[in-house]
Design an enzyme around this catalytic site. Structure first.
Site, PDB file in Angstrom:
ATOM      1  N   ASN A 209       0.917  -1.148   0.021  1.00  0.00           N
ATOM      2  CA  ASN A 209      -0.028  -0.085   0.110  1.00  0.00           C
ATOM      3  C   ASN A 209       0.782   1.247  -0.038  1.00  0.00           C
ATOM      4  OD1 ASN A 209       0.569   1.120   2.917  1.00  0.00           O
ATOM      5  ND2 ASN A 209      -0.223  -1.149   3.372  1.00  0.00           N
ATOM      6  N   ASP A 278      -4.518  -6.033   5.303  1.00  0.00           N
ATOM      7  CA  ASP A 278      -5.341  -7.080   5.913  1.00  0.00           C
ATOM      8  C   ASP A 278      -5.589  -8.508   5.346  1.00  0.00           C
ATOM      9  OD1 ASP A 278      -6.423  -5.043   7.762  1.00  0.00           O
ATOM     10  OD2 ASP A 278      -7.226  -4.153   5.994  1.00  0.00           O
ATOM     11  N   LYS A 288       9.721 -17.612  -9.509  1.00  0.00           N
ATOM     12  CA  LYS A 288       8.725 -16.790 -10.100  1.00  0.00           C
ATOM     13  C   LYS A 288       7.693 -17.359 -11.151  1.00  0.00           C
ATOM     14  CE  LYS A 288       9.150 -13.285 -13.909  1.00  0.00           C
ATOM     15  NZ  LYS A 288      10.016 -12.669 -15.018  1.00  0.00           N
ATOM     16  N   PHE A 322      -4.213   3.857  14.783  1.00  0.00           N
ATOM     17  CA  PHE A 322      -4.616   4.854  13.645  1.00  0.00           C
ATOM     18  C   PHE A 322      -5.448   4.256  12.783  1.00  0.00           C
ATOM     19  CE2 PHE A 322      -1.545   8.451  12.887  1.00  0.00           C
ATOM     20  CZ  PHE A 322      -0.953   8.784  14.140  1.00  0.00           C
ATOM     21  N   LYS A 336     -13.542   1.353  15.784  1.00  0.00           N
ATOM     22  CA  LYS A 336     -12.432   0.679  15.839  1.00  0.00           C
ATOM     23  C   LYS A 336     -11.854   0.828  17.304  1.00  0.00           C
ATOM     24  CE  LYS A 336     -11.144   0.923  11.156  1.00  0.00           C
ATOM     25  NZ  LYS A 336     -10.350   1.395  10.117  1.00  0.00           N
ATOM     26  N   LYS A 340     -11.366  -2.573  19.521  1.00  0.00           N
ATOM     27  CA  LYS A 340     -10.064  -3.131  19.529  1.00  0.00           C
ATOM     28  C   LYS A 340      -9.366  -2.741  20.854  1.00  0.00           C
ATOM     29  CE  LYS A 340      -8.971  -2.799  14.496  1.00  0.00           C
ATOM     30  NZ  LYS A 340      -7.822  -2.725  13.637  1.00  0.00           N
TER      31      LYS A 340
HETATM   32  N1  CTP Z   1      -3.768  -3.033  12.036  1.00  0.00           N
HETATM   33  C1  CTP Z   1      -3.061  -4.023  12.566  1.00  0.00           C
HETATM   34  N2  CTP Z   1      -2.897  -4.966  12.039  1.00  0.00           N
HETATM   35  C2  CTP Z   1      -3.635  -5.331  10.787  1.00  0.00           C
HETATM   36  C3  CTP Z   1      -4.277  -4.362  10.236  1.00  0.00           C
HETATM   37  C4  CTP Z   1      -4.628  -3.099  10.842  1.00  0.00           C
HETATM   38  O1  CTP Z   1      -2.388  -3.737  13.672  1.00  0.00           O
HETATM   39  N3  CTP Z   1      -3.611  -6.496  10.314  1.00  0.00           N
HETATM   40  C5  CTP Z   1      -3.956  -1.621  12.722  1.00  0.00           C
HETATM   41  C6  CTP Z   1      -3.078  -0.330  12.046  1.00  0.00           C
HETATM   42  O2  CTP Z   1      -1.796  -0.461  12.593  1.00  0.00           O
HETATM   43  C7  CTP Z   1      -3.902   0.830  12.719  1.00  0.00           C
HETATM   44  C8  CTP Z   1      -5.327   0.089  13.016  1.00  0.00           C
HETATM   45  O3  CTP Z   1      -5.065  -1.310  12.857  1.00  0.00           O
HETATM   46  O4  CTP Z   1      -3.392   1.358  13.902  1.00  0.00           O
HETATM   47  C9  CTP Z   1      -6.430   0.654  11.858  1.00  0.00           C
HETATM   48  O5  CTP Z   1      -6.019   0.105  10.495  1.00  0.00           O
HETATM   49  P1  CTP Z   1      -7.285   0.145   9.501  1.00  0.00           P
HETATM   50  O6  CTP Z   1      -6.903  -0.423   8.046  1.00  0.00           O
HETATM   51  O7  CTP Z   1      -7.558   1.548   9.290  1.00  0.00           O
HETATM   52  O8  CTP Z   1      -8.489  -0.392  10.036  1.00  0.00           O
HETATM   53  P2  CTP Z   1      -8.970  -1.799  10.006  1.00  0.00           P
HETATM   54  O9  CTP Z   1      -9.091  -2.185  11.465  1.00  0.00           O
HETATM   55  O10 CTP Z   1      -7.977  -2.652   9.246  1.00  0.00           O
HETATM   56  O11 CTP Z   1     -10.349  -1.841   9.485  1.00  0.00           O
HETATM   57  P3  CTP Z   1     -10.939  -1.639   7.992  1.00  0.00           P
HETATM   58  O12 CTP Z   1     -10.187  -2.241   7.001  1.00  0.00           O
HETATM   59  O13 CTP Z   1     -12.527  -2.328   8.315  1.00  0.00           O
HETATM   60  O14 CTP Z   1     -11.196  -0.086   7.875  1.00  0.00           O
END
Ligand code: CTP
Length: 397
Positions: A209, A278, A288, A322, A336, A340
């Site tokens: 990302n 995620d 490859k 965040f 969130k 969490k």
């Molecule tokens: N985070 C994490 N581990 C993951 C995904 C996210 O620790 N596998 C943490 C990020 O570091 C951040 C927070 O979760 O502090 C929020 O991440 P975000 O991607 O905005 O939210 P998600 O909980 O993944 O929810 P969604 O994708 O549904 O918005």
């Protein structure tokens, strides 16, 4: 106050050099030991004997005039300083510092010091607004220099505008506050995650990302300056490690999970700015994948939500997440935070141009015990605001 603080005051050649004399006096009255370095041009405006009398310390102006043969003057002064103040900082001094030029006593000492440097610019309003001066200031900001912004008012050149050296009382007050800030996280252990993760499909392809790690690195820098023992667990980024920060490099969400879990138990504060994937490919190929006719469907599986795991495990840690959102920003943020089990969440509206991923500025909402929308700020200033709020909320626990 500033009792016992060792301050090097750099005075460059602008009419505001006369105010540096008052500043020397006020700093000395506040208990600081002030050693003044003057540029050659500063001496057109004020004599070195003025600074010597007010500081009761030797005044330095010549790199090659060694006052003590047992040392190298500009290195000794650089090491001696707890903090550096450049007042007035002319456009010329700012330009030299931004470009690594060291051609006199002041600039050589500045390049050699590891102390914090506070720059108080003073110049004509048009000079101050010149694109090259602005670019140099921005560069210095990126290097971690601090600024005491010039005030608006009557300038010696006859113009009215921004460029007037901030008043000595205000400069002393800024330095006093900074000195207090530097103790606020001392003895605290702080873990920060930053940057993206990379989820490999095969040796030459991965999902990732656009996170650049700027926000997390800004937090790490500020927290270290506030006296914390900082561990920074970082995905792949191109940023330099901030001073006094222990950095651990990881690549995938799984690596980050393992590293975070290992370090979590003895932390006091954990801030998770990392943009963790995620999903990752369910299968990673050792070789490859050759392209073939037709489509390629990659099956993805969920990664572990590290933050959510920390929320379950936390004992005394103050846990900050965040969230990047594009709609219903506050509502999703609050959800969130509660889901969490976080102490606070910093919500980022990434739909707005010029903020969020990769940008130098950010507009965030702090959602801890208190909730507050912050204005558009540089990421370094956002980091300061966040850490101030963490300190405040921990104190009130
Ligand atoms: N985070 C994490 N581990 C993951 C995904 C996210 O620790 N596998 C943490 C990020 O570091 C951040 C927070 O979760 O502090 C929020 O991440 P975000 O991607 O905005 O939210 P998600 O909980 O993944 O929810 P969604 O994708 O549904 O918005």
């Amino acid at each position: 106050m500033l009792q016992g603080k060792k301050i090097v005051l750099g005075v460059s050649g602008g009419i505001a050099a006369y105010k540096a004399a008052a500043l020397t006096s006020k700093l000395t009255q506040s208990g600081a030991v002030v050693k003044v370095i003057m540029t050659e041009n500063a001496k057109w405006f004020v004599g070195s004997s003025t600074f010597q009398a007010l500081s009761r310390q030797p005044v330095y102006d010549d790199t090659f005039e060694e006052q003590d043969p047992s040392g190298v003057q500009h290195i000794d002064l650089a090491d001696w300083a707890d903090m550096f103040v450049l007042a007035p900082a002319t456009a010329n001094l700012i330009g030299k510092l931004a470009n690594g030029i060291a051609d006199d006593m002041l600039t050589t000492t500045l390049l050699a010091t590891e102390a914090s440097v506070y720059i108080a610019p003073a110049m004509n309003v048009h000079m101050y607004q010149h694109a090259s001066v602005m670019a140099n200031l921005k560069k210095l900001d990126g290097f971690g220099f601090k600024f005491i912004e010039p005030g608006d008012g009557y300038l010696a050149c006859g113009y009215v505008g921004k460029g007037r050296l901030e008043e000595p009382e205000t400069i002393v007050e800024v330095l006093r506050k900074e000195t207090d800030r530097r103790r606020q996280l001392s003895g605290r252990k702080l873990l920060i995650t930053a940057g993206p993760t990379r989820e490999k499909i095969d040796p030459v392809r991965y999902f990732t990302n656009p996170s650049t790690g700027k926000m997390g690195y800004a937090l790490a820098r500020e927290a270290a300056e506030m006296g914390a023992e900082v561990t920074l667990i970082s995905g792949p980024v191109t940023l330099d490690t901030p001073p006094n920060v222990k950095r651990i490099d990881v690549v995938s969400a799984r690596d980050m999970y393992e590293s975070v879990m290992e370090h979590f138990p003895d932390q006091d504060i954990v801030i998770k700015t990392a943009a963790v994937a995620d999903y990752r490919p369910a299968v990673t190929f050792d070789h490859k994948m050759k392209k073939k006719d037709g489509e390629w469907e990659v099956e993805m599986e969920r990664t572990t939500d590290i933050l959510q795991e920390l929320g379950k495990k936390k004992t005394t840690q103050f846990l900050v997440g965040f969230a990047a959102e594009t709609q219903n920003v506050e509502e999703y943020g609050r959800m969130k935070r509660d889901k969490k089990n976080l102490d606070a969440i910093v919500v980022n509206d990434v739909s707005e141009a010029g903020t969020g991923f990769g940008a130098d500025e950010n507009r965030v909402i702090w959602m801890g015990k208190e909730e507050e929308k912050l204005p558009l700020l540089s990421k370094q200033d956002v980091a300061r605001e966040i850490l101030d709020r963490i300190v405040r909320e921990i104190r009130d626990l």
